[in-house]
Scaffold this motif. Sequence first.
Motif, PDB file in Angstrom:
ATOM      1  N   GLY A  97      29.051 -78.496  -8.659  1.00 43.61           N
ATOM      2  CA  GLY A  97      30.321 -78.129  -8.058  1.00 43.61           C
ATOM      3  C   GLY A  97      30.273 -76.869  -7.216  1.00 43.61           C
ATOM      4  O   GLY A  97      29.215 -76.251  -7.042  1.00 43.61           O
ATOM      5  N   PRO A  98      31.436 -76.462  -6.706  1.00 47.78           N
ATOM      6  CA  PRO A  98      31.529 -75.326  -5.801  1.00 47.78           C
ATOM      7  C   PRO A  98      31.867 -74.019  -6.520  1.00 47.78           C
ATOM      8  O   PRO A  98      32.187 -74.005  -7.713  1.00 47.78           O
ATOM      9  N   ALA A  99      31.819 -72.939  -5.767  1.00 50.24           N
ATOM     10  CA  ALA A  99      32.383 -71.653  -6.175  1.00 50.24           C
ATOM     11  C   ALA A  99      33.560 -71.381  -5.240  1.00 50.24           C
ATOM     12  O   ALA A  99      33.395 -71.379  -4.009  1.00 50.24           O
ATOM     13  N   LEU A 100      34.737 -71.135  -5.819  1.00 50.66           N
ATOM     14  CA  LEU A 100      35.973 -71.044  -5.043  1.00 50.66           C
ATOM     15  C   LEU A 100      36.708 -69.754  -5.392  1.00 50.66           C
ATOM     16  O   LEU A 100      36.887 -69.429  -6.573  1.00 50.66           O
ATOM     17  N   ARG A 101      37.154 -69.014  -4.369  1.00 51.92           N
ATOM     18  CA  ARG A 101      37.972 -67.818  -4.593  1.00 51.92           C
ATOM     19  C   ARG A 101      39.433 -68.145  -4.289  1.00 51.92           C
ATOM     20  O   ARG A 101      39.742 -68.730  -3.243  1.00 51.92           O
ATOM     21  N   PHE A 102      40.326 -67.769  -5.190  1.00 50.10           N
ATOM     22  CA  PHE A 102      41.750 -68.072  -5.064  1.00 50.10           C
ATOM     23  C   PHE A 102      42.498 -66.848  -4.551  1.00 50.10           C
ATOM     24  O   PHE A 102      42.313 -65.732  -5.050  1.00 50.10           O
ATOM     25  N   SER A 103      43.361 -67.055  -3.568  1.00 50.51           N
ATOM     26  CA  SER A 103      44.106 -65.944  -2.971  1.00 50.51           C
ATOM     27  C   SER A 103      45.212 -65.434  -3.888  1.00 50.51           C
ATOM     28  O   SER A 103      45.587 -64.267  -3.810  1.00 50.51           O
ATOM     29  N   GLU A 104      45.744 -66.286  -4.749  1.00 45.54           N
ATOM     30  CA  GLU A 104      46.805 -65.916  -5.679  1.00 45.54           C
ATOM     31  C   GLU A 104      46.490 -66.467  -7.060  1.00 45.54           C
ATOM     32  O   GLU A 104      45.678 -67.387  -7.200  1.00 45.54           O
ATOM     33  N   VAL A 114      30.758 -83.369 -17.955  1.00 43.71           N
ATOM     34  CA  VAL A 114      30.543 -82.024 -18.490  1.00 43.71           C
ATOM     35  C   VAL A 114      29.730 -81.192 -17.506  1.00 43.71           C
ATOM     36  O   VAL A 114      28.670 -81.610 -17.023  1.00 43.71           O
ATOM     37  N   ALA A 115      30.244 -79.988 -17.220  1.00 42.84           N
ATOM     38  CA  ALA A 115      29.564 -79.060 -16.320  1.00 42.84           C
ATOM     39  C   ALA A 115      29.767 -77.641 -16.845  1.00 42.84           C
ATOM     40  O   ALA A 115      30.586 -77.393 -17.733  1.00 42.84           O
ATOM     41  N   ASP A 116      29.008 -76.689 -16.320  1.00 43.06           N
ATOM     42  CA  ASP A 116      29.205 -75.280 -16.633  1.00 43.06           C
ATOM     43  C   ASP A 116      30.346 -74.760 -15.773  1.00 43.06           C
ATOM     44  O   ASP A 116      30.223 -74.663 -14.543  1.00 43.06           O
ATOM     45  N   GLU A 131      44.066 -70.272 -16.134  1.00 42.27           N
ATOM     46  CA  GLU A 131      44.637 -69.388 -15.114  1.00 42.27           C
ATOM     47  C   GLU A 131      43.516 -68.640 -14.402  1.00 42.27           C
ATOM     48  O   GLU A 131      42.735 -67.923 -15.031  1.00 42.27           O
ATOM     49  N   VAL A 132      43.443 -68.823 -13.088  1.00 38.09           N
ATOM     50  CA  VAL A 132      42.505 -68.069 -12.261  1.00 38.09           C
ATOM     51  C   VAL A 132      43.292 -66.945 -11.599  1.00 38.09           C
ATOM     52  O   VAL A 132      44.277 -67.209 -10.902  1.00 38.09           O
ATOM     53  N   PRO A 133      42.917 -65.691 -11.807  1.00 33.22           N
ATOM     54  CA  PRO A 133      43.700 -64.583 -11.246  1.00 33.22           C
ATOM     55  C   PRO A 133      43.557 -64.490  -9.728  1.00 33.22           C
ATOM     56  O   PRO A 133      42.636 -65.065  -9.137  1.00 33.22           O
ATOM     57  N   ALA A 134      44.461 -63.750  -9.102  1.00 28.47           N
ATOM     58  CA  ALA A 134      44.366 -63.515  -7.665  1.00 28.47           C
ATOM     59  C   ALA A 134      43.033 -62.846  -7.351  1.00 28.47           C
ATOM     60  O   ALA A 134      42.645 -61.866  -7.995  1.00 28.47           O
ATOM     61  N   GLY A 135      42.303 -63.405  -6.408  1.00 26.14           N
ATOM     62  CA  GLY A 135      40.978 -62.901  -6.072  1.00 26.14           C
ATOM     63  C   GLY A 135      39.889 -63.386  -6.998  1.00 26.14           C
ATOM     64  O   GLY A 135      38.707 -63.088  -6.782  1.00 26.14           O
ATOM     65  N   GLY A 136      40.265 -64.169  -8.022  1.00 27.70           N
ATOM     66  CA  GLY A 136      39.289 -64.659  -8.990  1.00 27.70           C
ATOM     67  C   GLY A 136      38.460 -65.803  -8.442  1.00 27.70           C
ATOM     68  O   GLY A 136      38.862 -66.508  -7.502  1.00 27.70           O
ATOM     69  N   VAL A 137      37.294 -66.011  -9.043  1.00 24.97           N
ATOM     70  CA  VAL A 137      36.367 -67.051  -8.592  1.00 24.97           C
ATOM     71  C   VAL A 137      36.177 -68.081  -9.702  1.00 24.97           C
ATOM     72  O   VAL A 137      35.803 -67.746 -10.829  1.00 24.97           O
ATOM     73  N   LEU A 138      36.465 -69.337  -9.346  1.00 24.19           N
ATOM     74  CA  LEU A 138      36.174 -70.476 -10.211  1.00 24.19           C
ATOM     75  C   LEU A 138      34.826 -71.038  -9.780  1.00 24.19           C
ATOM     76  O   LEU A 138      34.640 -71.400  -8.616  1.00 24.19           O
ATOM     77  N   ASP A 139      33.892 -71.126 -10.719  1.00 27.81           N
ATOM     78  CA  ASP A 139      32.532 -71.561 -10.397  1.00 27.81           C
ATOM     79  C   ASP A 139      32.190 -72.783 -11.252  1.00 27.81           C
ATOM     80  O   ASP A 139      32.199 -72.713 -12.483  1.00 27.81           O
ATOM     81  N   ILE A 140      31.901 -73.900 -10.577  1.00 25.03           N
ATOM     82  CA  ILE A 140      31.498 -75.136 -11.251  1.00 25.03           C
ATOM     83  C   ILE A 140      30.005 -75.307 -11.033  1.00 25.03           C
ATOM     84  O   ILE A 140      29.552 -75.499  -9.904  1.00 25.03           O
ATOM     85  N   GLY A 141      29.227 -75.229 -12.103  1.00 22.06           N
ATOM     86  CA  GLY A 141      27.777 -75.333 -11.979  1.00 22.06           C
ATOM     87  C   GLY A 141      27.304 -76.778 -11.981  1.00 22.06           C
ATOM     88  O   GLY A 141      28.066 -77.720 -11.727  1.00 22.06           O
ATOM     89  N   ALA A 142      26.038 -76.951 -12.292  1.00 24.24           N
ATOM     90  CA  ALA A 142      25.435 -78.282 -12.303  1.00 24.24           C
ATOM     91  C   ALA A 142      26.063 -79.133 -13.406  1.00 24.24           C
ATOM     92  O   ALA A 142      26.372 -78.642 -14.492  1.00 24.24           O
ATOM     93  N   ILE A 143      26.255 -80.406 -13.098  1.00 22.56           N
ATOM     94  CA  ILE A 143      26.788 -81.344 -14.085  1.00 22.56           C
ATOM     95  C   ILE A 143      25.667 -81.661 -15.072  1.00 22.56           C
ATOM     96  O   ILE A 143      24.585 -82.115 -14.691  1.00 22.56           O
ATOM     97  N   ARG A 144      25.949 -81.419 -16.357  1.00 21.67           N
ATOM     98  CA  ARG A 144      24.927 -81.612 -17.392  1.00 21.67           C
ATOM     99  C   ARG A 144      24.853 -83.055 -17.851  1.00 21.67           C
ATOM    100  O   ARG A 144      23.842 -83.502 -18.390  1.00 21.67           O
ATOM    101  N   GLY A 145      25.947 -83.796 -17.663  1.00 22.10           N
ATOM    102  CA  GLY A 145      25.982 -85.174 -18.092  1.00 22.10           C
ATOM    103  C   GLY A 145      26.227 -85.298 -19.577  1.00 22.10           C
ATOM    104  O   GLY A 145      26.192 -84.304 -20.310  1.00 22.10           O
TER     105      GLY A 145
END
Length: 702
Positions: A97-104, A114-116, A131-145
């Motif tokens: 998956g991606p790494a995403l930064r949220f503005s709010e 299942v993934a990290d 809850e992802v805080p403003a400026g926070g980064v959601l990071d989805i790693g490799a799918i473990r299966g």
Amino acid sequence: MSLTDTRVDVFIAETPATQQAAAVAVSSGAPVPTLARRIDVLRPGMQTTVQDWPGRIGYWHIGVPPSGPMDDLSFRLGNRVLGNPEGAAGLECTLGGPALRFSETTWVCVTGAVADVRVDGHPVEQWRTIEVPAGGVLDIGAIRGPGMRTYILVSGGIDVEQFLGSAATFTLGKFGGGTGAALRADESLTLGEPARRRAPAVPMADIPAFGHRWELAVTEGPHGAPEFFTRTDFDTILGTDYEVHFNSDRTGVRLIGPKPEWARTDGGEAGLHPSNIHDNAYSIGALDFTGDTPILLGPDGPSLGGFVCPVTVVAADRWKLGQLTPGDKVRFVPIRADHAAPAHELGAHRRASFGTVLSAGRDGDDGILRRTAVDDETGVTYRRQGDDGVLVEYGTLTLDLGLRARVHALHQHLIEAGPRGVVELTPGIRSLQIRVDPAVLPIDQLLDLLAEAEAQLPNSDQLVVPSRTVHLPLSWDDPSTREAITRYMHGVRADAPWCPWNIEFIRRMNGLASVEDVYRTVFDAEYLVLGLGDVYLGAPVATPTDPRHRLVTTKYNPARTWTPENAVGIGGAYLCIYGMEGPGGYQFVGRTTQVWNHRARPSGAAGPGVDRFATDAETPWLLRYFDRIRWHPVEAGELLDLRADFAAGKVDVTVEDGEFRLADYRRFLADNAPAIADFRAVQAEAFAAERQSWRTAGELAD
């Protein structure tokens, strides 16, 4: 305090006008305008796309698949727990998956395989609202299966421009998702207004169970035993653990399994291999035998094709296709169509207890729902296509434009009647696929409605339809098609009878003296468009009006994994223009210009089977049913220039208005019957000789 001492966090505005307004507001001391909530893509992941559910509905008849989440169950559960509409746009992540930064500050839910999953580096749980805080980064790693795809759902959904009524990304078609492609680093996604209600987590009882051995509930049909497969074949299909092939994607999941015995020696006018049939509409979830290779068709799969499908995965179990991973085992479990779980349910009815598919036996009808007669010469067969579709098929397994006329009459009747519950109408060569919402229009009621319709249809001889003549360039034996053959020989099969040169194979199969005779036949022919979407995006399946121009070939077995966009091929007695780059199986004769205009930007949804934009200059598709294609030769370099002009919006195609009258056509056939019979006799002899050589080489069963 000076302006330079004041810290103001301003995110990139959507338009230059908004940016200017923000700058003026800051300089004047006025409040800064509220800017769109958004996600910034820091890392895109391996294949992350925007999808919505149910996707792009209403365009199956022109070769536009629905797309949408391949695992709709995980996707919809995530939306529901956030308080979103079930179909709100979210992200599908394949393998990683991606790494995403949220503005709010934003609530999200990550579902699926299942993934990290981390927020600002801290592990968080899937299937819960986070809850992802403003400026926070959601990071989805490799799918473990186990499983193949993870889903990111966001409160308020993702707000991107819709194309043909949906935000779903169809990467092969280069549209949807705002860019027509998977996410890229440094791009941004706008979010909708956040939902007011949410739940803490998806209930444990509703979370699907994943594994490495899957049972898929299927119904019989549309093409069963003993017409197409032997009884032994059918028992093998239902009694075998198939293995998922590594060459699988959203178009289809290839399987590794036993080769059928087949109930027929060949497909006749549809092709040399017994898997070949006259092109008809497919169903998502159909087990499609392309030659001897079984493929489960996915949400980005083709709408029209010429291969048999013995069973179809019921709608409520199709989510599993999105989680099948190379090496996984698949077993098909037959159930009665009327015992299939409702696909719209997300609770206990859809709970996927891995390893247990409740079976109430099988229908035991070989996929045939009903048979009746139109008249003394023509019968009609109603074939089951899953628990949500019927394939209406006219006549026998022959190429007869009178049968296509009957299909057209039924198609138009249903469009005008507009019965509730009909979702899609897709014509084939001698068939009409009708997809329904069985909760609104049960299959047994649909069959009664169709019986009533037959009594109201006009005689086929009365068919008079608009029929334009469209003049298109053809680069004969184009270098791109030669490259595709070379790739096939290196990566799929080097010893195929049609290699290394498809045109020589066509000559041999039709008993022509030279390849120049193949050339003259193709350029002399007038090809009547009988279907659209034969391998995507308005691609026509057409046949010469004069039977003396009908060159008969077979299709690749196994099918090609790559075909250049707008390659022109012949399979059976049909010609196809490939609407886009992708898989395929027809024998190449050359390449032409585009049949789909990517610069057109219509929006909104069409009704089932209705060409909403057929009279609009901005329709994306070039051709219509019953158009006539005439070829004129161009050099390969000249074609590249024409293709570049088309891509730039300089569409220059000569079109002449006209009409097609079936009664006149039948008189033409009668007047030329002796010459047509002579041509067919030579062709049949060559076809039989080729079939015998295949049998000797072990390509066909005795």
